[in-house]
Design an enzyme around this catalytic site. Structure first.
Site, PDB file in Angstrom:
ATOM      1  N   ASP A  29       0.762  -1.211   0.028  1.00  0.00           N
ATOM      2  CA  ASP A  29       0.026   0.031  -0.033  1.00  0.00           C
ATOM      3  C   ASP A  29       0.841   1.170   0.135  1.00  0.00           C
ATOM      4  O   ASP A  29       1.930   1.097   0.364  1.00  0.00           O
ATOM      5  CB  ASP A  29      -0.944   0.100   1.119  1.00  0.00           C
ATOM      6  CG  ASP A  29      -2.001  -1.028   1.339  1.00  0.00           C
ATOM      7  OD1 ASP A  29      -2.167  -1.570   0.153  1.00  0.00           O
ATOM      8  OD2 ASP A  29      -2.513  -1.411   2.314  1.00  0.00           O
ATOM      9  N   TYR A  62       6.303  -8.748   8.511  1.00  0.00           N
ATOM     10  CA  TYR A  62       5.815  -7.378   8.792  1.00  0.00           C
ATOM     11  C   TYR A  62       5.999  -7.008  10.088  1.00  0.00           C
ATOM     12  O   TYR A  62       5.869  -7.643  10.857  1.00  0.00           O
ATOM     13  CB  TYR A  62       4.396  -7.065   8.436  1.00  0.00           C
ATOM     14  CG  TYR A  62       4.065  -7.509   6.954  1.00  0.00           C
ATOM     15  CD1 TYR A  62       4.225  -6.461   6.043  1.00  0.00           C
ATOM     16  CD2 TYR A  62       3.797  -8.706   6.476  1.00  0.00           C
ATOM     17  CE1 TYR A  62       3.961  -6.684   4.328  1.00  0.00           C
ATOM     18  CE2 TYR A  62       3.303  -9.341   5.059  1.00  0.00           C
ATOM     19  CZ  TYR A  62       3.298  -8.012   4.257  1.00  0.00           C
ATOM     20  OH  TYR A  62       3.236  -8.565   2.812  1.00  0.00           O
ATOM     21  N   ASP A  79      -7.483   0.674   7.622  1.00  0.00           N
ATOM     22  CA  ASP A  79      -6.233   1.403   7.981  1.00  0.00           C
ATOM     23  C   ASP A  79      -6.606   2.831   8.472  1.00  0.00           C
ATOM     24  O   ASP A  79      -7.621   3.360   8.215  1.00  0.00           O
ATOM     25  CB  ASP A  79      -4.945   1.448   6.993  1.00  0.00           C
ATOM     26  CG  ASP A  79      -5.525   1.901   5.706  1.00  0.00           C
ATOM     27  OD1 ASP A  79      -6.339   3.100   5.705  1.00  0.00           O
ATOM     28  OD2 ASP A  79      -4.559   1.761   4.786  1.00  0.00           O
ATOM     29  N   ARG A 109      -3.848  -5.216   7.025  1.00  0.00           N
ATOM     30  CA  ARG A 109      -4.987  -4.501   7.414  1.00  0.00           C
ATOM     31  C   ARG A 109      -6.031  -5.328   8.003  1.00  0.00           C
ATOM     32  O   ARG A 109      -6.723  -4.807   8.911  1.00  0.00           O
ATOM     33  CB  ARG A 109      -5.462  -3.564   6.325  1.00  0.00           C
ATOM     34  CG  ARG A 109      -4.273  -2.675   6.097  1.00  0.00           C
ATOM     35  CD  ARG A 109      -4.890  -1.778   4.750  1.00  0.00           C
ATOM     36  NE  ARG A 109      -4.851  -2.420   3.508  1.00  0.00           N
ATOM     37  CZ  ARG A 109      -5.926  -2.591   2.537  1.00  0.00           C
ATOM     38  NH1 ARG A 109      -6.966  -2.053   2.803  1.00  0.00           N
ATOM     39  NH2 ARG A 109      -5.689  -3.534   1.502  1.00  0.00           N
TER      40      ARG A 109
END
Length: 307
Positions: A39, A67, A81, A172
């Site tokens: 993103d 992540y 988000d 997310r």
């Protein structure tokens, strides 16, 4: 043309396509592909395939990724988000122990519903395009795997986690689902991708660094060759009598002990040809992915060696 994989640090504000477009300008070559979108607000590791190594894009997309994400409990947004429109807010009245137990429950195989704000297509149209039109369509849950979820810090309503997961996973959505299960809602505050397979954030390069290395003529040392991506496969350096067969993309006959089911095959001159798979019934290695091109074998030095 450069052939190989470059470990790029995608900075905030860029899309993965932006990175590819900028690299085309920096490297002065068109054949470049990325290995899975991040993103625009996310940062971190984005392996980029150059030249013939673009054949690796699909393979790298399938690899597990790691992540570091910050979960913001108490807020639900339309994009899952913090950049999205707030749908609702709730007080965070759960204890740290309850949060930790909830997060641990997501480890292992899960069924995850992709978010509306994603690049997945439904009837030829991307979900985020439908979402921007105010439409919401049914999305089928997909199997994903969370190999490990570790809490790095917790100062409610914020929780920082390190997540190692399979392909097709939306962090997310994980943040959203954790908030749902806790009953207080949640969204993703920030996201940093720290690893994709062997590519780590410590060895990644920002676009400005890549441009500087190109100007200095030193970028090549940071390029991972296509054959290095298969370093766990046995290596076969072919006999000269098979060179012409390999140059034409033909199978490689084989006698004696089999070094492996999948192997890296090299021309007698040392040029990497590609990945070959064993065919027992024909006693030969059949090419599955070729990374060489006819141009590789026009080098006069190679021709001299063969005469």
């Amino acid at each position: 043309m450069i052939n190989g994989v470059l470990n790029v640090y995608k900075e905030k504000g860029y899309t993965s396509h932006d990175v590819v477009a900028k690299l085309r300008g920096i490297l002065k070559q068109k054949k470049i592909g990325h290995t899975g979108t991040l993103d625009p607000d996310a940062q971190g590791v984005l392996p980029v395939c150059l030249g013939r190594a673009t054949k690796l894009c699909g393979m790298l997309t399938d690899k597990r990724k790691t992540y570091e994400a910050v979960i913001h409990l108490g807020i639900e947004t339309d994009t899952q988000d913090i950049s999205g429109q707030v749908k609702c807010q709730r007080p965070v009245e759960v204890s740290p122990e309850e949060v930790a137990e909830c997060i641990r429950s997501f480890e292992g195989e899960q069924m995850q519903v992709p978010p509306m704000y994603s690049a997945l297509k439904v009837q030829g149209k991307k979900l985020y395009e439908l979402a921007r039109e105010g439409k919401e369509v049914e999305r089928k849950p997909r199997p994903v795997t969370f190999y490990d979820i570790k809490i790095l810090s917790m100062e409610l309503p914020f929780v920082t986690v390190r997540v190692t997961c399979s392909k097709g996973t939306y962090i997310r959505t994980l943040c959203h689902d954790i908030g749902e299960k806790l009953g207080c809602k949640g969204c993703m505050e920030s996201l940093l991708r720290t690893r994709v397979d062997r590519f780590s954030i410590e060895n990644s390069l920002k676009l400005s660094q890549i441009e500087e290395l190109v100007n200095q003529g030193e970028l090549e040392k940071y390029i991972l060759g296509p054959d290095e991506m298969f370093s766990d496969y046995p290596k076969i350096l072919a006999d000269r009598k098979f060179d012409k067969m390999l140059e034409n993309g033909n199978p490689l006959p084989w006698k004696g002990e089999i070094p492996g089911e999948n192997v890296r095959v090299y021309h007698s001159s040392g040029i990497f040809i590609g990945i070959y798979q064993w065919q027992k019934e024909r006693r030969q290695y059949r090419p599955t992915t070729i990374f060489s091109s006819p141009q590789d074998f026009l080098d006069s030095d190679i021709r001299k060696e063969k005469t």
